[in-house]
Motif scaffolding. Structure first.
Motif, PDB file in Angstrom:
ATOM      1  N   VAL A  29       0.968  -1.275   0.062  1.00  0.00           N
ATOM      2  CA  VAL A  29       0.099   0.015  -0.073  1.00  0.00           C
ATOM      3  C   VAL A  29       0.837   1.317   0.032  1.00  0.00           C
ATOM      4  CG1 VAL A  29      -1.740   1.295   1.343  1.00  0.00           C
ATOM      5  CG2 VAL A  29      -1.851  -1.149   1.305  1.00  0.00           C
ATOM      6  N   PRO A  30       0.965   1.954  -0.996  1.00  0.00           N
ATOM      7  CA  PRO A  30       1.676   3.270  -1.078  1.00  0.00           C
ATOM      8  C   PRO A  30       1.297   4.014  -0.079  1.00  0.00           C
ATOM      9  CG  PRO A  30       0.912   2.577  -3.233  1.00  0.00           C
ATOM     10  CD  PRO A  30       0.290   1.848  -2.377  1.00  0.00           C
ATOM     11  N   ALA A  31       2.301   4.640   0.918  1.00  0.00           N
ATOM     12  CA  ALA A  31       2.074   5.526   1.919  1.00  0.00           C
ATOM     13  C   ALA A  31       1.333   6.620   1.621  1.00  0.00           C
ATOM     14  CB  ALA A  31       3.342   5.951   2.739  1.00  0.00           C
ATOM     15  N   ASP A  32       1.395   7.183   0.445  1.00  0.00           N
ATOM     16  CA  ASP A  32       0.519   8.323  -0.226  1.00  0.00           C
ATOM     17  C   ASP A  32      -0.701   7.950  -0.846  1.00  0.00           C
ATOM     18  OD1 ASP A  32       1.915   7.492  -2.432  1.00  0.00           O
ATOM     19  OD2 ASP A  32       2.593   9.593  -2.825  1.00  0.00           O
ATOM     20  N   SER A  33      -1.042   6.826  -0.806  1.00  0.00           N
ATOM     21  CA  SER A  33      -2.108   6.245  -1.893  1.00  0.00           C
ATOM     22  C   SER A  33      -3.377   7.019  -1.810  1.00  0.00           C
ATOM     23  CB  SER A  33      -2.512   4.594  -1.408  1.00  0.00           C
ATOM     24  OG  SER A  33      -2.872   4.538  -0.063  1.00  0.00           O
ATOM     25  N   SER A  34      -3.588   7.595  -0.706  1.00  0.00           N
ATOM     26  CA  SER A  34      -4.927   8.422  -0.691  1.00  0.00           C
ATOM     27  C   SER A  34      -5.091   9.466  -1.405  1.00  0.00           C
ATOM     28  CB  SER A  34      -5.337   8.831   0.714  1.00  0.00           C
ATOM     29  OG  SER A  34      -5.604   7.526   1.560  1.00  0.00           O
ATOM     30  N   ILE A  35      -3.858  10.084  -1.883  1.00  0.00           N
ATOM     31  CA  ILE A  35      -3.815  11.140  -2.824  1.00  0.00           C
ATOM     32  C   ILE A  35      -2.958  10.759  -4.021  1.00  0.00           C
ATOM     33  CG2 ILE A  35      -3.926  12.929  -1.053  1.00  0.00           C
ATOM     34  CD1 ILE A  35      -0.712  13.205  -1.075  1.00  0.00           C
ATOM     35  N   ASP A  36      -2.819   9.395  -4.409  1.00  0.00           N
ATOM     36  CA  ASP A  36      -2.031   9.057  -5.588  1.00  0.00           C
ATOM     37  C   ASP A  36      -3.104   8.609  -6.500  1.00  0.00           C
ATOM     38  OD1 ASP A  36      -0.420   7.762  -7.495  1.00  0.00           O
ATOM     39  OD2 ASP A  36       0.442   6.313  -6.057  1.00  0.00           O
ATOM     40  N   ILE A  37      -3.418   9.400  -7.552  1.00  0.00           N
ATOM     41  CA  ILE A  37      -4.422   8.865  -8.522  1.00  0.00           C
ATOM     42  C   ILE A  37      -3.970   7.680  -9.305  1.00  0.00           C
ATOM     43  CG2 ILE A  37      -3.482  10.303 -10.411  1.00  0.00           C
ATOM     44  CD1 ILE A  37      -7.159   9.633  -9.451  1.00  0.00           C
ATOM     45  N   ALA A  38      -2.794   7.463  -9.396  1.00  0.00           N
ATOM     46  CA  ALA A  38      -2.439   6.279 -10.224  1.00  0.00           C
ATOM     47  C   ALA A  38      -2.637   5.038  -9.360  1.00  0.00           C
ATOM     48  CB  ALA A  38      -0.615   6.352 -10.054  1.00  0.00           C
ATOM     49  N   TRP A  39      -2.742   5.195  -8.213  1.00  0.00           N
ATOM     50  CA  TRP A  39      -3.150   3.870  -7.291  1.00  0.00           C
ATOM     51  C   TRP A  39      -4.642   3.678  -7.478  1.00  0.00           C
ATOM     52  CZ3 TRP A  39      -6.482   3.584  -3.080  1.00  0.00           C
ATOM     53  CH2 TRP A  39      -6.718   2.517  -2.435  1.00  0.00           C
ATOM     54  N   TYR A  40      -5.433   4.945  -7.335  1.00  0.00           N
ATOM     55  CA  TYR A  40      -6.713   4.710  -7.528  1.00  0.00           C
ATOM     56  C   TYR A  40      -7.187   3.997  -8.815  1.00  0.00           C
ATOM     57  CZ  TYR A  40      -7.901   7.703  -3.237  1.00  0.00           C
ATOM     58  OH  TYR A  40      -8.054   7.911  -2.200  1.00  0.00           O
ATOM     59  N   ILE A  41      -6.273   4.595 -10.233  1.00  0.00           N
ATOM     60  CA  ILE A  41      -6.852   3.990 -11.200  1.00  0.00           C
ATOM     61  C   ILE A  41      -6.529   2.649 -11.352  1.00  0.00           C
ATOM     62  CG2 ILE A  41      -5.654   4.228 -13.643  1.00  0.00           C
ATOM     63  CD1 ILE A  41      -5.432   7.086 -13.405  1.00  0.00           C
ATOM     64  N   ASP A  42      -5.257   2.128 -10.770  1.00  0.00           N
ATOM     65  CA  ASP A  42      -5.150   0.617 -10.633  1.00  0.00           C
ATOM     66  C   ASP A  42      -6.099  -0.125  -9.968  1.00  0.00           C
ATOM     67  OD1 ASP A  42      -3.036  -1.376 -10.980  1.00  0.00           O
ATOM     68  OD2 ASP A  42      -3.150  -1.411  -8.863  1.00  0.00           O
ATOM     69  N   GLN A  43      -6.689   0.528  -8.804  1.00  0.00           N
ATOM     70  CA  GLN A  43      -7.314  -0.247  -8.046  1.00  0.00           C
ATOM     71  C   GLN A  43      -8.899  -0.375  -8.832  1.00  0.00           C
ATOM     72  OE1 GLN A  43      -6.960  -1.945  -4.926  1.00  0.00           O
ATOM     73  NE2 GLN A  43      -4.806  -1.160  -5.773  1.00  0.00           N
ATOM     74  N   ALA A  44      -9.280   0.601  -9.525  1.00  0.00           N
ATOM     75  CA  ALA A  44     -10.537   0.751 -10.362  1.00  0.00           C
ATOM     76  C   ALA A  44     -10.417  -0.313 -11.271  1.00  0.00           C
ATOM     77  CB  ALA A  44     -10.780   2.198 -10.678  1.00  0.00           C
ATOM     78  N   ARG A  45      -9.278  -0.295 -12.000  1.00  0.00           N
ATOM     79  CA  ARG A  45      -9.037  -1.313 -13.162  1.00  0.00           C
ATOM     80  C   ARG A  45      -9.134  -2.722 -12.853  1.00  0.00           C
ATOM     81  NH1 ARG A  45      -4.509   2.066 -16.737  1.00  0.00           N
ATOM     82  NH2 ARG A  45      -6.095   3.399 -18.102  1.00  0.00           N
ATOM     83  N   GLN A  46      -8.551  -3.084 -11.580  1.00  0.00           N
ATOM     84  CA  GLN A  46      -8.595  -4.262 -11.017  1.00  0.00           C
ATOM     85  C   GLN A  46     -10.126  -4.699 -10.923  1.00  0.00           C
ATOM     86  OE1 GLN A  46      -5.812  -5.466  -7.709  1.00  0.00           O
ATOM     87  NE2 GLN A  46      -4.500  -3.681  -8.277  1.00  0.00           N
ATOM     88  N   ALA A  47     -10.827  -3.799 -10.324  1.00  0.00           N
ATOM     89  CA  ALA A  47     -12.048  -4.234  -9.677  1.00  0.00           C
ATOM     90  C   ALA A  47     -12.955  -4.209 -11.304  1.00  0.00           C
ATOM     91  CB  ALA A  47     -12.703  -3.101  -9.061  1.00  0.00           C
TER      92      ALA A  47
END
Length: 450
Positions: A29-47
């Protein structure tokens, strides 16, 4: 194949929401994941690859130093979902937005914009704000009382829905040959004058291919349930047990039917965590280890006051009887939750320490076990009408992968989970009807049959 299938949402809370203070310690879990749009995009694509119906972004607008990590530093939901809209194709995009601290015109415009950007995949989770401290961020001395909050909420939603119908679906001919861009007869002012809002309209944006964004709602008080039965097409809730889930399911569907609505068009979607292991025993070990790692008594004590308007319980003696009179602090906050906590303390004669431990210590949850065991339980709750689907809390990536790769295929084989998306809009995928423009519908009724 079953005609009724489980709906799935993915709740993204980055570095860790309430009760999950240390999720961000996970190296995945990136320590800045809550403000990391790349992390959100990756999660949404997995879902989306796993054929989830939606991703859900929770929100609030008041914090203290004791708020969980995700709450302390996170992206604004509508801005975030607009980025996800152009990074995904089919998955629904749902965000919380409070009716207490927004105006209907801005609400309508933001969600209508997201709906068009995403091709008809937007959803709005309606809340009235439980954090009483929010008032001070919006030039108010105190938060609205319950009656005002829910009165504003209903009028807010109805006003927004009226604005979403400002243009009929064929209002824009865009005919270059004739020079006609707009058919003015298909544009409609709202001219709403209510108890809380006055909105002229029309809204300056057209409808999407799903008609209107899907309305969700979260709230378990009697007023919250009534509001959900009145306006919601999806209800976010919590089910502590199968029996509690069945009771809520029956209640919300009955309330909707009493209001003249089709109860099948009100989907009940409780939030849950899932733990998967090679065996049931290993999964229970993972559950316990995760809960211990993500929590801690001192952090739980600091956050304990949220339901009571962020009253600081650290001022009391931990091993003395639970403090009396504190329920008053919750009157404009999460009052239903606070009442349940006080009732627990009084019925058992617990100390403050015991109450904090009771609500925050590790506990056995329902959806834990081998892939087969978890699939069995998810299917059992669904078939016994405790819910219509699940909002899966996406915490530790390894566990989410095991759910997707090992549990969901079993449910697909059994015919209770989709094998492909039914359509391109959130409504189509949730099995909800297209919302016809009210003015088009009225004209159709008045025109003589041809």
């Amino acid at each position: 194949m079953s005609t009724r299938q489980i709906k799935l949402g993915a709740v993204l809370t980055g570095t860790g929401g309430p009760g999950h203070f240390n999720t961000w310690h996970d190296p995945e879990v990136p320590a800045d994941s809550s403000i990391d749009i790349a992390w959100y995009i990756d999660q949404a694509r997995q879902a989306e690859e796993a054929l989830f119906d939606l991703v859900f972004i929770v929100d609030s607008q008041f914090i203290t130093a004791d708020s969980p990590p995700h709450y302390l530093n996170r992206l604004e939901p509508l801005t975030l979902l607009s980025a996800l809209a152009v990074s995904t194709r089919r998955i629904g995009l749902v965000a919380t937005l409070t009716t207490s601290y927004n105006d209907p015109f801005n609400t309508a415009r933001r969600f209508a914009s997201l709906d068009l950007i995403s091709g008809g995949r937007a959803g709005w989770n309606v809340v009235t704000s439980g954090d009483a401290g929010t008032a001070a961020n919006f030039s108010l001395d105190q938060h609205y009382d319950y009656d005002t909050r829910y009165g504003r909420a209903l009028e807010h939603v109805r006003t927004v829905q009226g604005l979403w119908d400002s243009y009929e679906d064929d209002a824009f001919p865009r005919d270059r040959a004739t020079g006609v861009f707009l058919d003015p007869e298909k544009q409609h002012r709202l001219d709403h004058e209510g108890e809380y809002f006055s909105v002229a309209g029309p809204l300056n944006i057209s409808r999407s291919r799903q008609g209107q964004p899907v309305i969700f709602q979260a709230g378990d008080s009697a007023q919250g349930r009534d509001l959900g039965a009145e306006i919601a097409e999806g209800v976010f809730t919590h089910a502590a047990s199968l029996e509690a889930g069945q009771a809520f399911y029956t209640d919300i569907k009955a309330r909707a039917a009493a209001k003249g609505r089709d109860p099948e068009h009100v989907l009940v979607l409780p939030g849950v965590s899932v733990f998967v292991g090679d065996t049931d025993e290993e999964a229970r070990e993972i559950e316990l280890a995760t809960q211990r790692a993500d929590g801690g008594f001192e952090q739980s004590l600091a956050e304990f006051g949220r339901a009571f308007g962020w009253h600081d319980f650290r001022q009391y003696e931990l091993d003395a009887p639970f403090p009396s009179g504190v329920l008053a602090y919750s009157e404009r906050s999460f009052h239903t939750q606070a009442k349940q906590i006080v009732a627990l303390a009084e019925s058992r004669g617990l100390t403050l320490r015991q109450v904090v431990e009771a609500v925050s210590s590790p506990r056995r949850t329902p959806f834990v076990g081998s892939p087969e065991t978890v699939a069995d339980e998810l299917q059992r709750w669904f078939e016994l009408r405790a819910l219509d689907g699940y909002n899966i809390h996406v915490g530790h990536p390894a566990q989410f992968r095991r759910l997707v790769e090992e549990v969901l295929p079993i449910l697909r084989e059994r015919g209770v989970l989709r094998t492909e998306y039914e359509g391109s809009t959130l409504r189509e995928n949730l099995g909800l009807p297209f919302v016809e423009n009210r003015y088009t519908a009225a004209r159709r009724v008045l025109e003589p049959a041809r």
